[in-house]
Design a protein around this motif. Structure first.
Motif, mmCIF file in Angstrom:
data_model
loop_
_atom_site.group_PDB
_atom_site.id
_atom_site.type_symbol
_atom_site.label_atom_id
_atom_site.label_comp_id
_atom_site.label_asym_id
_atom_site.label_seq_id
_atom_site.Cartn_x
_atom_site.Cartn_y
_atom_site.Cartn_z
ATOM 1 N N PHE A 131 0.851 -1.184 0.000
ATOM 2 C CA PHE A 131 0.000 0.000 0.000
ATOM 3 C C PHE A 131 0.888 1.235 0.000
ATOM 4 N N ASP A 132 0.939 1.877 -1.163
ATOM 5 C CA ASP A 132 1.707 3.112 -1.289
ATOM 6 C C ASP A 132 0.692 4.168 -1.726
ATOM 7 N N LEU A 133 0.468 5.170 -0.863
ATOM 8 C CA LEU A 133 -0.637 6.106 -1.083
ATOM 9 C C LEU A 133 -0.644 6.749 -2.474
ATOM 10 N N PRO A 134 0.482 7.342 -2.938
ATOM 11 C CA PRO A 134 0.447 7.965 -4.266
ATOM 12 C C PRO A 134 0.097 6.966 -5.372
ATOM 13 N N THR A 135 0.621 5.730 -5.273
ATOM 14 C CA THR A 135 0.325 4.736 -6.321
ATOM 15 C C THR A 135 -1.146 4.323 -6.264
ATOM 16 N N VAL A 136 -1.665 4.174 -5.065
ATOM 17 C CA VAL A 136 -3.085 3.807 -4.940
ATOM 18 C C VAL A 136 -3.949 4.931 -5.511
ATOM 19 N N MET A 137 -3.612 6.166 -5.192
ATOM 20 C CA MET A 137 -4.375 7.318 -5.713
ATOM 21 C C MET A 137 -4.379 7.303 -7.250
ATOM 22 N N LYS A 138 -3.224 6.984 -7.819
ATOM 23 C CA LYS A 138 -3.071 6.998 -9.279
ATOM 24 C C LYS A 138 -3.826 5.838 -9.933
ATOM 25 N N THR A 139 -3.902 4.705 -9.238
ATOM 26 C CA THR A 139 -4.468 3.497 -9.840
ATOM 27 C C THR A 139 -5.977 3.370 -9.635
ATOM 28 N N LEU A 140 -6.482 3.968 -8.540
ATOM 29 C CA LEU A 140 -7.921 3.811 -8.251
ATOM 30 C C LEU A 140 -8.827 4.110 -9.456
ATOM 31 N N PRO A 141 -8.537 5.136 -10.265
ATOM 32 C CA PRO A 141 -9.447 5.424 -11.376
ATOM 33 C C PRO A 141 -9.562 4.309 -12.423
ATOM 34 N N GLN A 142 -8.731 3.266 -12.308
ATOM 35 C CA GLN A 142 -8.883 2.120 -13.232
ATOM 36 C C GLN A 142 -9.585 0.949 -12.557
ATOM 37 N N ALA A 143 -9.910 1.081 -11.278
ATOM 38 C CA ALA A 143 -10.408 -0.070 -10.518
ATOM 39 C C ALA A 143 -11.918 0.005 -10.301
ATOM 40 N N THR A 144 -12.503 -1.152 -9.977
ATOM 41 C CA THR A 144 -13.920 -1.171 -9.580
ATOM 42 C C THR A 144 -14.076 -1.584 -8.113
ATOM 43 N N VAL A 145 -13.061 -2.296 -7.571
ATOM 44 C CA VAL A 145 -13.152 -2.792 -6.193
ATOM 45 C C VAL A 145 -11.803 -2.596 -5.499
ATOM 46 N N MET A 146 -11.854 -2.226 -4.204
ATOM 47 C CA MET A 146 -10.628 -2.279 -3.395
ATOM 48 C C MET A 146 -10.966 -2.907 -2.053
ATOM 49 N N GLY A 150 -6.573 11.094 4.697
ATOM 50 C CA GLY A 150 -5.542 12.064 5.095
ATOM 51 C C GLY A 150 -4.940 12.779 3.901
ATOM 52 N N GLU A 151 -5.304 12.358 2.705
ATOM 53 C CA GLU A 151 -4.757 12.958 1.478
ATOM 54 C C GLU A 151 -5.804 13.952 0.935
ATOM 55 N N PRO A 152 -5.520 15.253 1.018
ATOM 56 C CA PRO A 152 -6.541 16.240 0.632
ATOM 57 C C PRO A 152 -7.039 16.060 -0.804
ATOM 58 N N ALA A 153 -6.185 15.543 -1.707
ATOM 59 C CA ALA A 153 -6.607 15.417 -3.108
ATOM 60 C C ALA A 153 -7.521 14.219 -3.344
ATOM 61 N N PHE A 154 -7.715 13.381 -2.312
ATOM 62 C CA PHE A 154 -8.555 12.193 -2.502
ATOM 63 C C PHE A 154 -10.037 12.566 -2.431
ATOM 64 N N GLY A 155 -10.804 12.067 -3.389
ATOM 65 C CA GLY A 155 -12.242 12.344 -3.374
ATOM 66 C C GLY A 155 -12.937 11.639 -4.524
ATOM 67 N N ARG A 156 -14.039 12.254 -4.977
ATOM 68 C CA ARG A 156 -14.866 11.613 -6.011
ATOM 69 C C ARG A 156 -14.087 11.339 -7.298
ATOM 70 N N ASP A 157 -13.121 12.198 -7.618
ATOM 71 C CA ASP A 157 -12.377 12.038 -8.880
ATOM 72 C C ASP A 157 -11.729 10.663 -9.000
ATOM 73 N N GLN A 158 -11.200 10.151 -7.886
ATOM 74 C CA GLN A 158 -10.509 8.840 -7.932
ATOM 75 C C GLN A 158 -11.507 7.685 -7.950
ATOM 76 N N CYS A 159 -12.784 7.972 -7.698
ATOM 77 C CA CYS A 159 -13.745 6.878 -7.473
ATOM 78 C C CYS A 159 -14.778 6.736 -8.582
ATOM 79 N N GLN A 160 -14.527 7.347 -9.728
ATOM 80 C CA GLN A 160 -15.516 7.337 -10.807
ATOM 81 C C GLN A 160 -15.897 5.930 -11.251
ATOM 82 N N THR A 161 -14.913 5.013 -11.304
ATOM 83 C CA THR A 161 -15.206 3.661 -11.795
ATOM 84 C C THR A 161 -15.427 2.667 -10.658
ATOM 85 N N MET A 162 -15.261 3.126 -9.420
ATOM 86 C CA MET A 162 -15.368 2.211 -8.275
ATOM 87 C C MET A 162 -16.817 1.846 -8.006
ATOM 88 N N ARG A 163 -17.043 0.551 -7.706
ATOM 89 C CA ARG A 163 -18.388 0.164 -7.282
ATOM 90 C C ARG A 163 -18.389 -0.327 -5.843
#
Ligand code: MCA
Ligand code: AMP
Length: 509
Positions: free
Chosen positions: A235-250, A262-275
């Motif tokens: 679990f590396d926060l920057p890599t997870v942030m970068k990869t989430l937009p390709q994922a559906t599940v975590m 704790g990462e201010p840039a984290f929000g809806r943008d990273q979760c568009q494809t997540m279910r």
């Protein structure tokens, strides 16, 4: 003839149905199709057989997370061997016990550890040692590359062992939980259905693969569904942030979610494809659940499980409320009751111990029929040691633990084990190890020690440094406090609740 109950027999029918689909995608964007995965698993299974591994033999594995490690896990299933993974943080002293207890036919370790472990393995009668480095390379991969790419999956019954996973105990040493093919396949099939997994799913995999969460819950479900796994070695926060937009599940432990928040840039943008976001292995604070929903619009599905049982309960995915601070309902096919100390079922709303029965419940502790007998009721229910209550509609809330256990960042730490090490130090009269609120790890390990009268104890740093030679890093106290006496009740029992209250703000930022 009965069908082969080997979990791999089930997996390979799914692999064969979609040979060109991507099973794994790696950090460098290279991929492995299901067809290629099947061939590599067969080569690895042939390598195991060539090393003399027969059905039922243990293959002990302590290596960094790599794709070759996954091949080895699947190859053990295919060859009918018992996969026995160990936390990479365990020290040589800890390994000595595991090797002597499990008596593996084959030991697979990081090349840096080979020299230190060879004599220990030889004494325990281990037939072979192979190496695997963090990139997956080493003697085992080299040997497997020369093997044939076809292998007949070993016939296994529902009751045959698929894996041996060590879990620490409140008293004494770690115990090996014997996990059968039925335990794994029943739980994986249930979860695929309950969480709506399909071949369209893309799982972000950042958990370690030496514990149930990352190994069985994440891998078995996604592979059964024929989905894609975005493989991350940690679990590396920057890599997870970068990869989430390709994922559906975590899937993650609560620390994953607090770190994301704790990462201010984290929000809806990273979760568009997540279910689906799933949390477990430790309590998810209700506050984390609600903050996560406010930030992303998504409600985390919290579920509850154990090494000995796989997954027991889950908040609903399809229909019904995901309620913060609860772990949902017993999974289909799993029976859960809340019981008193004698095993009698309690009423709704009453606090008692979670007891579990079903095809997911393990077969017992390796080489330890006494411990197995102690932890099962006569009617087959397994006693979890977790305190909970059940609402009238069956919803379960975990409210505490009857066992003296700390969970730090999703790793279990048993105070008794650390106390034994502390008590063996010169000058230490006694010790009490407690878990205190910690913003990152949920609970942080802290030791309180008393000196033998008239002695001066070593410094805090020296004590921690000494423990580090004996214990895995995640078990080390982050602070050690010295007191003249430990608080006790009238019976003379150390009052850990009082210590937890005294030192409550230790990790307050
Ligand atoms: C690392 N450290 C820890 C932990 N992890 N200390 C206490 N608890 C931990 N969990 C140490 C490191 O050695 C390091 O020490 C310092 O803390 C900071 O490390 P950091 O780089 O921040 O940690 P990390 O490498 O990012 O790891 C944190 C983590 C990791 C990502 C939360 O611990 C993790 O992946 N946890 C998941 C555990 C898991 O899979 N549990 C499932 C069990 P120093 O600075 O001295 O070097 S299965 C289970 O429980 C049941 C079945 C279930 O329900 O799932
Ligand atoms: P392990 O022995 O690593 O399998 O850890 C199992 C323990 O983790 C359980 O007995 C619980 O104490 C704890 N656990 C797992 N999931 C949850 C959860 N969602 N909430 C609270 N505790 C949990």
């Amino acid at each position: 003839m009965a069908a082969n109950a080997n979990l791999y027999a089930l997996l390979e029918t799914r692999f064969a149905a979609r040979p060109t689909a991507t099973a794994f995608e790696f950090a460098d964007a290279s991929t492995r199709s299901y067809g290629a995965l099947g061939l590599e698993v067969a080569r690895m299974a042939n390598a195991l057989v060539a090393r003399g591994v027969a059905p039922g033999d243990r293959v002990m594995v302590q290596v960094e997370k790599s794709f070759t490690n996954v091949l080895l896990y699947l190859a053990c299933l295919k060859a009918g061997a018992v996969y026995n993974p160990l936390n990479t943080a365990y020290t040589a002293a800890e390994l000595e016990y595991f090797i002597g207890d499990a008596k593996p036919k084959l030991l697979v370790i990081d090349p840096s550890r080979a020299t230190a472990l060879q004599p220990i393995a030889r004494t325990a009668g281990v037939a072979h040692i192979e190496t695997m480095d963090p990139a997956g390379a080493g003697s085992l991969a080299a040997f497997a590359a020369d093997q044939k790419s076809s292998h007949k999956t070993a016939a296994r019954t529902l009751e045959d062992l698929a894996a041996l996973l060590y879990t620490s105990g409140t008293t004494g040493r770690s115990k090996g939980a014997m996990i059968t093919h039925q335990n794994l396949s029943s739980n994986a099939l249930t979860l695929v259905d309950y969480w709506g997994f399909t071949a369209n799913d893309v799982l972000l995999h950042a958990l370690p693969v030496f514990h149930v969460h990352g190994l069985f819950v994440a891998l078995n479900t996604t592979l059964l569904a024929g989905g894609k796994i975005l493989w991350q070695t940690k679990f590396d926060l920057p890599t997870v942030m970068k990869t989430l937009p390709q994922a559906t599940v975590m899937m993650g432990v609560p620390t994953f979610y607090t770190r994301l928040l704790g990462e201010p840039a984290f929000g809806r943008d990273q979760c568009q494809t997540m279910r689906l976001f799933i949390a477990g292995s430790a309590p998810l604070l209700a506050e984390t659940h609600t903050d996560f929903e406010a930030r992303t619009g998504m409600k985390i599905v919290e579920r509850y499980g154990m090494t000995e049982t796989g997954m027991i309960t889950s908040n609903p995915y399809h229909k019904g409320e995901r309620v913060a601070g609860t772990v949902g309902y017993a999974l289909p096919g799993v029976s859960v009751r809340i019981a008193d100390e004698a095993g009698a079922k309690l009423g709704f709303g009453e606090v008692g111990v979670v007891e579990v029965k079903g095809p997911n419940v393990f077969k017992g502790y390796w080489n330890n029929p006494e411990k197995t007998a102690q932890e099962f009721r006569k009617d087959g229910y397994f006693i979890s040691g977790d305190l909970a209550m059940m609402a009238a509609d069956g919803r379960i809330s975990i409210v505490g633990r009857a066992k003296d256990l700390i969970i730090s960042g999703g790793f279990n730490v048993y105070p008794k084990e650390i106390e034994d090490e502390l008590n063996a130090l010169p000058g230490v009269a006694e010790s009490a190890v407690i878990g205190l609120p910690h913003a990152d790890f949920g609970e942080g390990v802290v030791a309180v020690i008393t000196p033998v009268a008239g002695t001066k104890l070593q410094s805090e740093a020296a004590i921690i440094a000494h423990l580090a030679t004996r214990l895995a890093k995640f078990k080390l106290p982050k602070r050690v406090f010295e007191v003249a006496d430990l608080p006790r009740n009238a019976m003379g029992k150390v009052q850990k609740a009082e210590l937890r209250s005294t030192y409550a703000k230790t990790f307050a930022s």
